[in-house]
Write a protein that holds these residues in place. Sequence first.
Motif, PDB file in Angstrom:
ATOM      1  N   LYS A 144     -84.857 -22.131  23.310  1.00 56.13           N
ATOM      2  CA  LYS A 144     -84.854 -20.742  23.389  1.00 56.13           C
ATOM      3  C   LYS A 144     -85.750 -20.045  22.021  1.00 56.13           C
ATOM      4  CE  LYS A 144     -80.729 -19.398  20.696  1.00 56.13           C
ATOM      5  NZ  LYS A 144     -79.630 -18.897  20.721  1.00 56.13           N
ATOM      6  N   ASP A 145     -85.788 -20.811  21.107  1.00 55.03           N
ATOM      7  CA  ASP A 145     -86.656 -20.390  19.996  1.00 55.03           C
ATOM      8  C   ASP A 145     -88.166 -20.757  20.194  1.00 55.03           C
ATOM      9  OD1 ASP A 145     -84.807 -19.514  18.155  1.00 55.03           O
ATOM     10  OD2 ASP A 145     -84.027 -21.541  17.943  1.00 55.03           O
ATOM     11  N   ARG A 146     -88.471 -21.791  20.846  1.00 55.94           N
ATOM     12  CA  ARG A 146     -89.751 -22.331  21.506  1.00 55.94           C
ATOM     13  C   ARG A 146     -90.373 -21.255  22.442  1.00 55.94           C
ATOM     14  NH1 ARG A 146     -87.866 -27.551  20.428  1.00 55.94           N
ATOM     15  NH2 ARG A 146     -86.632 -27.805  22.707  1.00 55.94           N
ATOM     16  N   ARG A 147     -89.315 -20.838  23.304  1.00 58.94           N
ATOM     17  CA  ARG A 147     -89.795 -19.739  24.450  1.00 58.94           C
ATOM     18  C   ARG A 147     -90.084 -18.358  23.337  1.00 58.94           C
ATOM     19  NH1 ARG A 147     -85.609 -21.711  27.348  1.00 58.94           N
ATOM     20  NH2 ARG A 147     -84.286 -19.690  26.458  1.00 58.94           N
ATOM     21  N   ARG A 148     -89.464 -18.047  22.518  1.00 61.30           N
ATOM     22  CA  ARG A 148     -89.640 -16.840  21.686  1.00 61.30           C
ATOM     23  C   ARG A 148     -91.145 -16.906  20.999  1.00 61.30           C
ATOM     24  NH1 ARG A 148     -83.596 -16.700  19.739  1.00 61.30           N
ATOM     25  NH2 ARG A 148     -82.910 -15.837  21.378  1.00 61.30           N
ATOM     26  N   ALA A 149     -91.068 -18.110  20.388  1.00 59.93           N
ATOM     27  CA  ALA A 149     -92.529 -18.380  19.591  1.00 59.93           C
ATOM     28  C   ALA A 149     -93.730 -18.463  20.366  1.00 59.93           C
ATOM     29  CB  ALA A 149     -92.440 -19.898  18.944  1.00 59.93           C
ATOM     30  N   ALA A 150     -93.661 -18.761  21.704  1.00 60.01           N
ATOM     31  CA  ALA A 150     -94.713 -18.764  22.783  1.00 60.01           C
ATOM     32  C   ALA A 150     -94.951 -17.108  22.779  1.00 60.01           C
ATOM     33  CB  ALA A 150     -94.419 -19.525  24.020  1.00 60.01           C
ATOM     34  N   ALA A 151     -93.904 -16.406  23.241  1.00 61.25           N
ATOM     35  CA  ALA A 151     -94.123 -15.057  23.462  1.00 61.25           C
ATOM     36  C   ALA A 151     -94.901 -14.409  22.096  1.00 61.25           C
ATOM     37  CB  ALA A 151     -92.839 -14.280  23.741  1.00 61.25           C
ATOM     38  N   LEU A 152     -94.528 -14.827  20.806  1.00 64.17           N
ATOM     39  CA  LEU A 152     -95.092 -14.097  19.936  1.00 64.17           C
ATOM     40  C   LEU A 152     -96.288 -14.446  19.718  1.00 64.17           C
ATOM     41  CD1 LEU A 152     -92.532 -14.445  17.088  1.00 64.17           C
ATOM     42  CD2 LEU A 152     -93.552 -12.417  17.876  1.00 64.17           C
ATOM     43  N   ARG A 153     -96.945 -15.921  20.101  1.00 69.00           N
ATOM     44  CA  ARG A 153     -98.136 -16.316  20.059  1.00 69.00           C
ATOM     45  C   ARG A 153     -99.091 -15.330  21.123  1.00 69.00           C
ATOM     46  NH1 ARG A 153     -95.892 -21.393  19.767  1.00 69.00           N
ATOM     47  NH2 ARG A 153     -95.721 -22.158  17.773  1.00 69.00           N
ATOM     48  N   ALA A 154     -98.480 -15.154  22.072  1.00 70.18           N
ATOM     49  CA  ALA A 154     -99.424 -14.423  23.207  1.00 70.18           C
ATOM     50  C   ALA A 154     -99.790 -12.958  22.787  1.00 70.18           C
ATOM     51  CB  ALA A 154     -98.436 -14.007  24.484  1.00 70.18           C
ATOM     52  N   LEU A 155     -98.912 -12.421  21.623  1.00 72.89           N
ATOM     53  CA  LEU A 155     -99.306 -11.329  20.907  1.00 72.89           C
ATOM     54  C   LEU A 155    -100.603 -11.417  20.061  1.00 72.89           C
ATOM     55  CD1 LEU A 155     -95.932 -10.036  19.550  1.00 72.89           C
ATOM     56  CD2 LEU A 155     -97.412  -9.057  21.582  1.00 72.89           C
TER      57      LEU A 155
END
Length: 168
Positions: A144-155
């Motif tokens: 779940k933290d890897r998914r959140r990191a991917a969403a932040l990288r998209a920013l």
Amino acid sequence: MSHLSPALYATLADVVPDLHVHCVDPWCLIGSAAALVLGAEVSVADVDVLTSRADADTLMQVWAPQREPAFAPPDDDRFRSHFARFRFPGAPVEVMGGLELRLDDRWQPVVPGKLVLAGVNGLAVPVPCIDDQLRLLESFGREKDRRRAAALRALQVPVFPLPVVSSR
């Protein structure tokens, strides 16, 4: 902020003023709520608040009527803190005083790094900057933290990248 659900906004409207009043030491949101207030497309099940141990004690007294005494945090072999979970309208709030992460068979303090203030309809909400959120999420190592990191990288990726052209 239009990307916050009404339920999450209600929770932040309840707790953020109390955090500003009752916490003596720096505090911040971490996890999914921190990523969301910076604009990441993530779902939020609860609000994680990182505080000092002393401020966690204070919040446990102030929010005693909302406390969920029987709740035990998952991943207690990976994380430890002076922990309490509180029921607020909208979403639960989890306070982690002096949060530590087990890495290489040692407990290490979770340090949020550089904090930025996210504006939530007039509320100043401290969260780690994107780079520090990425560092934290990657150190936590859960899916779940890897998914959140991917969403932040998209920013961090420009929405309309401009082509690079040479004048020669």
